[in-house]
Design an enzyme around this catalytic site. Sequence first.
Site, mmCIF file in Angstrom:
data_model
loop_
_atom_site.group_PDB
_atom_site.id
_atom_site.type_symbol
_atom_site.label_atom_id
_atom_site.label_comp_id
_atom_site.label_asym_id
_atom_site.label_seq_id
_atom_site.Cartn_x
_atom_site.Cartn_y
_atom_site.Cartn_z
ATOM 1 N N GLU A 128 -75.340 35.800 81.808
ATOM 2 C CA GLU A 128 -75.488 35.156 83.087
ATOM 3 C C GLU A 128 -74.773 35.950 84.444
ATOM 4 O O GLU A 128 -74.262 35.313 85.227
ATOM 5 C CB GLU A 128 -75.112 33.830 83.188
ATOM 6 C CG GLU A 128 -76.168 32.790 82.564
ATOM 7 C CD GLU A 128 -75.907 31.461 82.647
ATOM 8 O OE1 GLU A 128 -74.591 31.244 83.260
ATOM 9 O OE2 GLU A 128 -76.620 30.663 82.042
ATOM 10 N N GLU B 158 -81.274 30.649 76.429
ATOM 11 C CA GLU B 158 -80.589 29.233 76.557
ATOM 12 C C GLU B 158 -81.465 28.538 77.150
ATOM 13 O O GLU B 158 -82.331 28.797 78.236
ATOM 14 C CB GLU B 158 -79.503 29.472 77.838
ATOM 15 C CG GLU B 158 -78.168 29.809 77.054
ATOM 16 C CD GLU B 158 -77.101 29.920 78.068
ATOM 17 O OE1 GLU B 158 -77.064 28.743 78.905
ATOM 18 O OE2 GLU B 158 -76.291 30.842 78.146
#
Length: 505
Positions: free
Chosen positions: A173, A292
């Site tokens: 991320e 995710e």
Amino acid sequence: MTSARLSLDPAFVVAPVSRKTFGTFVEHLGRCVYGGIHDPGHPTADEDGFRGDVLQYVRDLGISTVRYPGGNFVSGYRWEDGIGPVEDRPARKDLAWHSTEPNTVGIDEFMRWTEKAGVEPMMAVNLGTRGVQEAIDLLDYTNGEGGSFHSDLRKKNGTEKPYGIKMWCLGNEMDGPWQIGHKTAKEYGRLAAETARAMRLIDPDLTLVACGSSGAEMPTFGTWEREVLEEAYDEVDLISMHAYYWEKDGDLGSFLASGVQMDAFIDDLVASVDHVRATKKATKRINISFDEWNVWYLDGEASKNPETEWPVAPVLLEDHYSVADAVVVGGLLISLLRHSDRVVSASLAQLVNVIAPIMTETGGRSWKQTTYHPFAQASRFAQGNVLRVELQSPTYETAKHGDVPVIDSVATHDPASGDVAVFAVNRSQTESVTIDIDTRSFGPRGAELVEATTLRHDDPYFTVTADTADQVAPEVNDATSWDDTVLKVVLPPLSWNVVRLTATA
């Protein structure tokens, strides 16, 4: 009663089912590791401190890969802290989750756990506070044959043979301002490319995942992927996607249709990635690691970090999932399977305690959450090829997504065995829907019914505990009948359904 129709044809194939679609995620976060997979004081703990009851749940869940050790955690992680004698390992402040990491479990312990669980590791490297050198040091430690400092160090620590880890995430991320070491797309893209090139000098056959956007709502989504891949397209194999869904403002109808948003997110990412491919005139195609995804009540009390102290393994992100949450998870699995031509790897986040299908009491009981069951069934029964189905369904209006189908469905077919699996959710909160499954393309007599099951509850917000876990599970659905080669199945309101068939000769 309203009706829907699903037409199946074994010739209309999206892609083979990728077993890596059924991956999960273990992060050093809350009680996922400590008190989750690792609990030395538990009655079922083995010689390495791993809970036997959790290991059995993991095996039964049918997972393929496990992403480790983060997540936000990895962007501040020094992997060297988690090797060697446990009594010599330093404790560190984990800035991502405002916790203390004791480093009792590290690379070697995790790899022993993956062997016991029968899963493939998907390792992430820290590109937040660290870089190329630390990544290749870790790769040499895990995969080196010997004769170098780090591979010999692994041997000294008790593991003679290389682990042979093939899947690697290049950071986590990195588009997110919350991420330690957050970077611009250009900065990250160059670092990812440099890291990938160096890692491939050690092992050219790695599967490398570049960080894509942390969500469709990110203001840089699309631009981020383009700028990262302009730097790293030739060096990586996959680009990641992350997405979490939860019911907002009591809007259950929109929440049940979360798969509509996942479908759009995937389609938009594919367009962005393929734009770079076209401009580069590349023959290689970058596919997706949706590493995710889950239902996660981000604005709930369970998701608030400790504010002052730095506890070890605090109770954090321990959402308790309802039947509605399970139906949404089933719908998201349908979306992932439907996009199997481009989504070739996925990780349900996470595995134990932390927004997880498995819950434990530290030192005590364990149980399956409602979301365990759709994942376990999809992993078990999705075999062979994903079929491109033709679905006709009534629609309903949502505040967030407009008109959406009441029924969502996907099917798989295994040419070797003749097995067919139909996965379907009924998003209606009040109405049963009869789905007509047209099987005539499987031969003159169509297909035979093996079993139909349904997961539902009269209360869509019913959650289970250790005492009530057996009150929500797939049950046999006897509301089936045949009309020639068309199987009619009644899908109750707000339900996850699996229909298993076998093709006739």
